[in-house]
Design an enzyme around this catalytic site. Sequence first.
Site, mmCIF file in Angstrom:
data_model
loop_
_atom_site.group_PDB
_atom_site.id
_atom_site.type_symbol
_atom_site.label_atom_id
_atom_site.label_comp_id
_atom_site.label_asym_id
_atom_site.label_seq_id
_atom_site.Cartn_x
_atom_site.Cartn_y
_atom_site.Cartn_z
ATOM 1 N N ALA A 270 -2.644 -0.618 -1.298
ATOM 2 C CA ALA A 270 -2.862 -2.061 -1.444
ATOM 3 C C ALA A 270 -1.531 -2.679 -1.806
ATOM 4 O O ALA A 270 -0.741 -2.081 -2.548
ATOM 5 C CB ALA A 270 -3.875 -2.347 -2.551
ATOM 6 N N HIS B 45 8.537 -14.086 -7.878
ATOM 7 C CA HIS B 45 8.573 -12.831 -8.645
ATOM 8 C C HIS B 45 9.861 -12.750 -9.460
ATOM 9 O O HIS B 45 10.805 -13.509 -9.229
ATOM 10 C CB HIS B 45 8.518 -11.617 -7.709
ATOM 11 C CG HIS B 45 7.132 -11.282 -7.255
ATOM 12 N ND1 HIS B 45 6.556 -11.874 -6.148
ATOM 13 C CD2 HIS B 45 6.205 -10.421 -7.757
ATOM 14 C CE1 HIS B 45 5.338 -11.392 -5.989
ATOM 15 N NE2 HIS B 45 5.088 -10.499 -6.958
ATOM 16 N N LYS C 64 12.873 -7.700 -8.149
ATOM 17 C CA LYS C 64 12.017 -7.247 -7.035
ATOM 18 C C LYS C 64 12.869 -7.007 -5.786
ATOM 19 O O LYS C 64 13.698 -7.839 -5.427
ATOM 20 C CB LYS C 64 10.932 -8.291 -6.740
ATOM 21 C CG LYS C 64 9.965 -7.839 -5.657
ATOM 22 C CD LYS C 64 8.688 -8.633 -5.664
ATOM 23 C CE LYS C 64 7.755 -8.215 -4.537
ATOM 24 N NZ LYS C 64 7.350 -6.808 -4.620
ATOM 25 N N THR D 241 2.025 -8.722 -1.170
ATOM 26 C CA THR D 241 0.817 -9.542 -1.389
ATOM 27 C C THR D 241 0.883 -10.817 -0.544
ATOM 28 O O THR D 241 -0.125 -11.224 0.051
ATOM 29 C CB THR D 241 0.707 -9.910 -2.885
ATOM 30 O OG1 THR D 241 0.706 -8.696 -3.623
ATOM 31 C CG2 THR D 241 -0.556 -10.694 -3.175
HETATM 32 N N1 LIG Z 1 0.408 -2.766 -5.356
HETATM 33 C C1 LIG Z 1 0.530 -3.382 -6.531
HETATM 34 O O1 LIG Z 1 -0.448 -3.818 -7.159
HETATM 35 C C2 LIG Z 1 1.913 -3.556 -7.133
HETATM 36 C C3 LIG Z 1 2.098 -4.178 -8.370
HETATM 37 C C4 LIG Z 1 3.370 -4.237 -8.915
HETATM 38 C C5 LIG Z 1 4.431 -3.661 -8.234
HETATM 39 N N2 LIG Z 1 4.225 -3.092 -7.019
HETATM 40 C C6 LIG Z 1 5.286 -2.405 -6.274
HETATM 41 O O2 LIG Z 1 5.495 -1.153 -6.898
HETATM 42 C C7 LIG Z 1 6.848 -0.759 -6.711
HETATM 43 C C8 LIG Z 1 7.463 -0.403 -8.069
HETATM 44 O O3 LIG Z 1 7.465 -1.545 -8.898
HETATM 45 P P1 LIG Z 1 8.039 -1.473 -10.402
HETATM 46 O O4 LIG Z 1 7.939 -2.860 -10.914
HETATM 47 O O5 LIG Z 1 7.409 -0.347 -11.148
HETATM 48 O O6 LIG Z 1 9.584 -1.114 -10.085
HETATM 49 P P2 LIG Z 1 10.650 -0.382 -11.030
HETATM 50 O O7 LIG Z 1 10.427 -0.738 -12.451
HETATM 51 O O8 LIG Z 1 11.976 -0.652 -10.387
HETATM 52 O O9 LIG Z 1 10.252 1.157 -10.866
HETATM 53 C C9 LIG Z 1 10.544 1.917 -9.717
HETATM 54 C C10 LIG Z 1 10.575 3.371 -10.172
HETATM 55 O O10 LIG Z 1 10.732 4.262 -9.040
HETATM 56 C C11 LIG Z 1 11.721 5.229 -9.396
HETATM 57 N N3 LIG Z 1 12.342 5.845 -8.210
HETATM 58 C C12 LIG Z 1 13.319 5.359 -7.434
HETATM 59 N N4 LIG Z 1 13.638 6.266 -6.470
HETATM 60 C C13 LIG Z 1 12.832 7.341 -6.669
HETATM 61 C C14 LIG Z 1 12.685 8.608 -6.030
HETATM 62 N N5 LIG Z 1 13.429 8.973 -4.986
HETATM 63 N N6 LIG Z 1 11.768 9.464 -6.509
HETATM 64 C C15 LIG Z 1 10.998 9.136 -7.550
HETATM 65 N N7 LIG Z 1 11.088 7.957 -8.212
HETATM 66 C C16 LIG Z 1 12.005 7.069 -7.778
HETATM 67 C C17 LIG Z 1 12.706 4.417 -10.218
HETATM 68 O O11 LIG Z 1 13.540 5.283 -10.976
HETATM 69 P P3 LIG Z 1 14.824 4.629 -11.758
HETATM 70 O O12 LIG Z 1 14.285 3.635 -12.740
HETATM 71 O O13 LIG Z 1 15.433 5.798 -12.409
HETATM 72 O O14 LIG Z 1 15.663 3.986 -10.676
HETATM 73 C C18 LIG Z 1 11.739 3.654 -11.121
HETATM 74 O O15 LIG Z 1 11.276 4.483 -12.169
HETATM 75 C C19 LIG Z 1 7.523 -1.897 -5.946
HETATM 76 O O16 LIG Z 1 7.470 -1.596 -4.558
HETATM 77 C C20 LIG Z 1 6.626 -3.094 -6.238
HETATM 78 O O17 LIG Z 1 6.674 -4.073 -5.229
HETATM 79 C C21 LIG Z 1 2.986 -3.021 -6.472
#
Ligand SMILES: NC(=O)c1ccc[n+]([C@@H]2O[C@H](COP(=O)([O-])OP(=O)(O)OC[C@H]3O[C@@H](n4cnc5c(N)ncnc54)[C@H](OP(=O)(O)O)[C@@H]3O)[C@@H](O)[C@H]2O)c1
Length: 253
Positions: A106, A141, A145, A152
């Site tokens: 999603a 956002h 981001k 969404t």
């Molecule tokens: N579907 C939904 O409801 C929803 C809601 C919110 C967000 N999202 C999406 O979810 C994603 C993450 O959002 P976020 O806010 O959590 O971002 P974030 O805080 O930047 O977290 C991303 C995480 O992924 C890690 N990462 C990067 N490369 C990786 C790899 N090769 N292997 C494993 N882990 C890795 C990063 O590590 P480092 O910190 O060490 O770089 C960080 O811990 C985005 O695509 C966002 O658009 C979706």
Amino acid sequence: MTQSNATLRLALIGYGKMGKEVERVAIDRGIEITARVDIDAPSLSVEGVRTADVAIHFALPPTVLNHVEELAKLHKSIVVGTTGWQSDRERIQSLVRSSGIGLVHASNFSLGVNVFYRILKEAGLLFDRFADYDVSVHEIHHKDKVDSPSGTAVSIANVLLSTIKRKREILAGSPDGKIRPEQLQVSSGRIGSVVGTHSVRFDSAADSIEIVHTAKNRTGFALGAVIAAEWIKDKQGMYTFDEVLEDVFNQKR
Ligand SMILES: NC(=O)c1ccc[n+]([C@@H]2O[C@H](COP(=O)([O-])OP(=O)(O)OC[C@H]3O[C@@H](n4cnc5c(N)ncnc54)[C@H](OP(=O)(O)O)[C@@H]3O)[C@@H](O)[C@H]2O)c1
């Protein structure tokens, strides 16, 4: 939806803002976290992933395909919250089919946004009949981001394209000159720490209607992802969160 699941074991792939919020919500529901994988320790070949029932993926868009490939080999079902991977959709679909795992995806796991989609579907069907009204989508956002427009916003635009026949294509960003009538503009703003705001405006010479969803925090996304993980545990195939919710609500009736 406060049911808990004492037997579920979760691997968190991506341990950023969302991974940490999923952990908090999951522990609250009595779920065990067996692995936390992030860029510092990116291998999925660890004991904690092997012993998990389901993996929840909130990491970076380019990691999704490789991680689904690895998890399929380990025969682990997956909840994909990461957005921005739609160009790999067919490959992922065939991996899910050939490996017999389950996958729920999603662009937004919040319950409120999924109700918002349904409201917009009704609104789109109504405004389809009134050609005087134009429509546009705007999302805001936080400054970190990486993908734009948000997944969404793209889902919202697809709901509107499927219901308003005079709108036939998405224009992401600003038009180069005048916007064409068949284009649906999806614009984005990036500022500070906004968790996520999506608004749809219907506008005529006489009046306008704006329908807005504002996320107050990340808890709603995390709860939805955990509900999806509980649901997919023993299932096969690829599902949207909307299909999961429909099934969960039908079971409760
Ligand atoms: N579907 C939904 O409801 C929803 C809601 C919110 C967000 N999202 C999406 O979810 C994603 C993450 O959002 P976020 O806010 O959590 O971002 P974030 O805080 O930047 O977290 C991303 C995480 O992924 C890690 N990462 C990067 N490369 C990786 C790899 N090769 N292997 C494993 N882990 C890795 C990063 O590590 P480092 O910190 O060490 O770089 C960080 O811990 C985005 O695509 C966002 O658009 C979706």
